[in-house]
Design an enzyme around this catalytic site. Sequence first.
Site: not given
Ligand code: IMP
Length: 186
Positions: A51-52, A110, A138
């Site tokens: 949903k983000g 992330d 990030k």
């Molecule tokens: P990844 O698979 O580790 O890149 O994670 C991506 C998902 O993690 C994003 O779509 C977010 O839903 C969640 N996420 C990662 N960092 C944050 C943050 O600082 N705040 C809120 N959600 C985060």
Amino acid sequence: MKYTEDFKMLMDDVKEVLISQDEITQRCKELGEEISRDYKDTVPIIVGLLKGSVPFMAELIKYITIDVELEFMAVSSYSGTESMGDVRILKDLDRSIKDRDVLVVEDIVDTGNTLLKVKDLLYSKGASSVEVVSLLDKPSRRTVEIEAKYVGFTIPNEFVIGFGLDFNQKYRNLPFVGILKEECYR
Ligand code: IMP
């Protein structure tokens, strides 16, 4: 400050406003122009990851001036260890993306695990190209090799909320990106 009055209850949990609403709007204009230029010879399918991505996608598409189609997908990451994520489809695309250019809209990259899997999945469905536009990046947290082609803002290793980003489904409606106070998630 106006945010403090409007979102009094939620603002108590915000350590600092990192990116203001005006800065997000301005950056969406720039990204929209860039995307419109890059995709001028095609009709891309813009896939929002629920949903983000919803607030960011809604703002961004106002500044995309070419023909586009919109789709949504919901995935959930689950993992044995933090670095070995897998992805489960909670809501699949409604239409075929075969031989189409796809632009995935994400709230934040992330570790990169989610996007890596989503990109593979979209290619396996026959997309001719898959690129990513993310509001936030990030890079210091990356565990897999993946970059979004279009990034709104590169941020430090802080847990952020607002403009779609949540903690336990809360704070998505804040109209800016803020750093969540540590005592709210520790
Ligand atoms: P990844 O698979 O580790 O890149 O994670 C991506 C998902 O993690 C994003 O779509 C977010 O839903 C969640 N996420 C990662 N960092 C944050 C943050 O600082 N705040 C809120 N959600 C985060």
